[in-house]
Design a protein around this motif. Sequence first.
Motif, mmCIF file in Angstrom:
data_model
loop_
_atom_site.group_PDB
_atom_site.id
_atom_site.type_symbol
_atom_site.label_atom_id
_atom_site.label_comp_id
_atom_site.label_asym_id
_atom_site.label_seq_id
_atom_site.Cartn_x
_atom_site.Cartn_y
_atom_site.Cartn_z
ATOM 1 N N HIS A 124 0.939 -1.344 -0.022
ATOM 2 C CA HIS A 124 -0.044 0.121 -0.088
ATOM 3 C C HIS A 124 0.627 1.148 -0.066
ATOM 4 O O HIS A 124 0.700 1.964 -0.929
ATOM 5 C CB HIS A 124 -1.027 -0.068 1.047
ATOM 6 C CG HIS A 124 -1.694 1.184 1.516
ATOM 7 N ND1 HIS A 124 -1.505 1.991 2.782
ATOM 8 C CD2 HIS A 124 -2.330 2.037 0.666
ATOM 9 C CE1 HIS A 124 -2.167 3.045 2.466
ATOM 10 N NE2 HIS A 124 -2.718 3.019 1.347
ATOM 11 N N ALA A 125 1.685 1.554 1.095
ATOM 12 C CA ALA A 125 2.467 2.806 1.135
ATOM 13 C C ALA A 125 4.063 2.457 1.658
ATOM 14 O O ALA A 125 4.641 3.547 1.909
ATOM 15 C CB ALA A 125 1.755 3.529 2.148
ATOM 16 N N LEU A 140 0.837 -7.803 9.724
ATOM 17 C CA LEU A 140 0.020 -6.722 9.710
ATOM 18 C C LEU A 140 0.792 -5.389 9.573
ATOM 19 O O LEU A 140 2.183 -5.584 9.950
ATOM 20 C CB LEU A 140 -0.583 -6.316 11.049
ATOM 21 C CG LEU A 140 -1.516 -7.469 11.623
ATOM 22 C CD1 LEU A 140 -1.983 -7.107 13.056
ATOM 23 C CD2 LEU A 140 -2.818 -7.453 10.827
ATOM 24 N N CYS A 141 0.468 -4.468 8.832
ATOM 25 C CA CYS A 141 1.212 -3.309 8.638
ATOM 26 C C CYS A 141 0.511 -2.070 9.600
ATOM 27 O O CYS A 141 -0.534 -1.857 9.699
ATOM 28 C CB CYS A 141 0.947 -2.697 7.253
ATOM 29 S SG CYS A 141 1.812 -1.019 7.016
ATOM 30 N N CYS A 143 1.126 0.968 9.713
ATOM 31 C CA CYS A 143 0.742 2.314 9.214
ATOM 32 C C CYS A 143 -0.464 2.680 8.983
ATOM 33 O O CYS A 143 -1.253 3.397 9.434
ATOM 34 C CB CYS A 143 1.776 2.625 7.951
ATOM 35 S SG CYS A 143 3.105 2.627 8.285
ATOM 36 N N HIS A 144 -1.369 1.739 8.222
ATOM 37 C CA HIS A 144 -2.534 2.004 7.796
ATOM 38 C C HIS A 144 -3.541 0.619 8.048
ATOM 39 O O HIS A 144 -4.547 0.505 7.534
ATOM 40 C CB HIS A 144 -2.770 2.120 6.174
ATOM 41 C CG HIS A 144 -1.770 3.456 6.228
ATOM 42 N ND1 HIS A 144 -0.593 3.346 5.630
ATOM 43 C CD2 HIS A 144 -2.091 4.730 6.325
ATOM 44 C CE1 HIS A 144 0.052 4.743 5.426
ATOM 45 N NE2 HIS A 144 -0.991 5.398 5.926
ATOM 46 N N GLY A 145 -3.043 -0.265 8.583
ATOM 47 C CA GLY A 145 -3.670 -1.471 8.934
ATOM 48 C C GLY A 145 -3.931 -2.529 8.027
ATOM 49 O O GLY A 145 -4.825 -3.616 8.006
ATOM 50 N N GLY A 159 -7.403 -3.879 5.350
ATOM 51 C CA GLY A 159 -6.991 -2.646 5.090
ATOM 52 C C GLY A 159 -7.058 -2.073 3.640
ATOM 53 O O GLY A 159 -7.378 -3.001 2.860
ATOM 54 N N PRO A 160 -6.064 -1.169 3.436
ATOM 55 C CA PRO A 160 -6.258 -0.396 2.085
ATOM 56 C C PRO A 160 -5.362 -1.088 0.991
ATOM 57 O O PRO A 160 -5.361 -0.737 -0.180
ATOM 58 C CB PRO A 160 -5.774 1.264 2.382
ATOM 59 C CG PRO A 160 -4.731 0.844 3.607
ATOM 60 C CD PRO A 160 -5.248 -0.480 4.482
ATOM 61 N N ARG A 162 -4.101 -2.980 -2.010
ATOM 62 C CA ARG A 162 -4.584 -4.026 -3.065
ATOM 63 C C ARG A 162 -3.997 -5.033 -3.832
ATOM 64 O O ARG A 162 -4.409 -5.969 -4.431
ATOM 65 C CB ARG A 162 -4.990 -2.892 -4.198
ATOM 66 C CG ARG A 162 -5.800 -1.656 -3.867
ATOM 67 C CD ARG A 162 -6.073 -0.825 -4.952
ATOM 68 N NE ARG A 162 -7.011 -0.049 -4.979
ATOM 69 C CZ ARG A 162 -7.831 0.698 -5.929
ATOM 70 N NH1 ARG A 162 -7.224 0.643 -7.133
ATOM 71 N NH2 ARG A 162 -8.739 1.147 -5.552
ATOM 72 N N TRP A 193 -0.637 3.791 -6.490
ATOM 73 C CA TRP A 193 -0.986 5.126 -6.186
ATOM 74 C C TRP A 193 -2.216 5.850 -6.923
ATOM 75 O O TRP A 193 -2.654 6.702 -6.871
ATOM 76 C CB TRP A 193 0.118 6.074 -6.222
ATOM 77 C CG TRP A 193 1.094 5.821 -5.005
ATOM 78 C CD1 TRP A 193 2.357 5.568 -5.325
ATOM 79 C CD2 TRP A 193 0.886 5.956 -3.536
ATOM 80 N NE1 TRP A 193 2.893 5.276 -3.907
ATOM 81 C CE2 TRP A 193 2.137 5.391 -3.176
ATOM 82 C CE3 TRP A 193 -0.349 5.947 -2.836
ATOM 83 C CZ2 TRP A 193 2.134 5.315 -1.682
ATOM 84 C CZ3 TRP A 193 -0.248 5.924 -1.498
ATOM 85 C CH2 TRP A 193 1.034 5.553 -0.879
#
Lengths: 197, 608
Positions: A124-125, A140-141, A143-145, A159-160, A162, A193
């Motif tokens: 993701h990021a 698990l990350c 930062c953003h779950g 989480g976000p 993809r 992104w």
Amino acid sequence: MACDPDSTVANPGCSPQRRALLKSLGLVASGLLPRMGAGAPTDPTKLAPQLGDELWFPSWEATSRPIVADEVLFNGAPLTAVPYDPIAKVLRESSRLNQILVVRIAPTTDTKSGVLAYSGICTHAACAVSEWNSESRQLLCPCHGSAFDPAARGAVTGGPARRALPTLPVTITNGKLVVAGSFSAAVGAKKSWTTKS
Amino acid sequence: MLRSSLLTSYLLFSLFSATAADLPKYATVTAERLQHPEPGNWLMYRGSYNSWGYSKLKQITRDNVQRLRPVWTYSTGMLEAHQAPPIVNAGMLFITTPQNHLLALDARSGELVWRYQRELPEDLFQLHPTNRGVALYGDAVYIATVDAHLIALDAQIGTPLWDQPVEDYLAGYYMTLAPLAIDGKILIGVSGGEFGTRGFIQAFAAADGKPLWKTYTIPGPGEPGHETWPGDSWKRGGAPVWVTGSYDPETKLTYWGTGNAGPWIGETRPGDNLYSSSLLALDVDTGAIRAHHQYHWNDSWDWDEVSAPLLVDLTRDGKTRKALVHVGRDGYLWLLERKPNAIGFIGAQNYVRQNIYRSLDPITGRPDYAPETVPHLGKRTEFCPSLWGGKDWPPAAYNPDTGYLYIPANENLCGAFTGEPAKYRPGELYLGVSLKNLEVFPHAQAKDHIGELQAWDLNAGKKVWTAKFPFHNWGPVLTTAGGLVFAGGTNDRNFRAFDAASGEVLWQQRTNSGVVGVPTAYEIDGVQYIAVQSGWGVDAQRKQEYLDKAFGRTTHVPQGGVLWVFALEKADLGEPGEPQPTNWFKPATSTRPWLLLALDNEGSVEAR
């Protein structure tokens, strides 16, 4: 040897086609670097994992040493690893993209030993996937779950993010984990992104 | 400076369509214009140095806002949080997106003039993939990047003029704020408090990017306040600066809020930890700290107090007080006083449920903590409000016509941490609270709503109305001389206009995504426009996931950024005979919202 079905293979990305390709290119025997090309970094500490690299604990975790396969516990928390270049004798830990997570799941057709290696960088990021839910056995990350299932080829389960966490083919040789191919997909967030996909 | 790398570090599309080519020559932004911005332009993050978020434009009013309609939109093609305000200068409109794209558009037609795309490092770690906009000065536009560079571009054609590295992204430094232009200087602050960085504010010459001064938010050895940090903790103590400051031209002081100290659990760094969670007054010429006020000491709740104070002249006890108004993440509304070499304490009160401060010192405002609400290592501790506070970064707005302050608040939320020792590793998270030990949940006695838009009469010191929303509110606020307040911020994707006096929702438009962008207003050829980006992401999205978990539900807010620009229908603008647009974009006949709207009974001012 990379992608040998008779060895203790820990390698979902190790398809027959890939083995044939590597053999036809002479890369399996020569240990040449299929992903090096124009523009690739030449600093060995920044290079992506190369065939024949060993997986070691990173310098920030402990005294640097190889990870022994038996240390990777069944359904246990992942071990953080980085590639070690046995020729230049350096850890390739100058790029964040080389952070690797090693887990052991139940043996499958992909992996007789159950040992699997995943990119430790969130798709993701590009945060480090540094946490482990021991109940659901998800990576698990923080930062953003984003959550990933190591028993389902790194699939996104929350989480976000993809894209699944890329896998890194590894074999177990003399108890050590040895890189047997390239990451199954682009590591990191570069392609995550834009709405164009 | 990295002039040699300019050609390889970005992509630029200069389009110069027929419409864009018709744009007049770029209107140079002077120090004088920034001090006295024309009502028709929006030249900086909050529109003016006092950070009011107020537009003097009044074509759109409470009587005609029902006929507000979109006149054009622009899809950015990017995911994640689109937080930047549309900044407008004489027909040119600038927005930024996540991943540091900067778009210049014809503010009237929506035609793209140019687009700059920063080529970011492949291994860049983005905790907050967003950007909060540009600064304008001279004939240049300035962007602070997520890989910690400050870049100047030619505002008319988009070519980079200079690229100044500010810090090392691999050590966890990054930037998301809109720079602040003051009298030939470009000021920035750095994010990275979660990574064991040491915050600072720095000024660069607008002309060539030369560094002018740099002021750390954590004092080094020998500096006053250094003694408030044990051992080497000051080197990695956080106190980042990630929201644009305010400026008082009379005193030449610029006011900036700072983030919390790190790692999160205060007992790992005993002391006040100056100047974390504080307000700093800096001499704009030298960067010297002329005064400070620490809102809360030795933070353990992740409460950044980065929102810049609003500079408002208040009447208290018959006297005018030059106030600094801060809506704290700590759930308190702070009124401070700006003086040439000091910041005074006028008063503070909670605007959301807060169970941590037992009292405030009447002279200094220093809070006294209820010990059972202070998180510790190895122990679960509950506290209210949650780590996202009563208000996070989305800016509040002040309307001098009503005398009201408008706060995008989140009420009725609490949280819990279980601390653990943090292990420092350059460029990686350094929090001391694991994701699985971070909780957010509604207060047991109050589950009816979370999001609020509150209006406070600052002279009376009282809340006068509250609009309520079922879920959280992450909507930056714009208020106008038309007697209106504009804000989005809710997960139903609406962007709304409220009556500034009563809080009644007068109009709403459902957009493509959740609106976490800062709305702005501008005028071209006698037409007033309202502009805002819709594009949900980062903390709004992350908080939604925590709330979904707490409420046992699933909420889907689509991502993808779109700039929306609204104006009144032509008939309202006195242009009879024009064909009317179709009704396709019009809101339904009844704009009565489904949301829970209620005037607050605590208020002392009747709705007009």
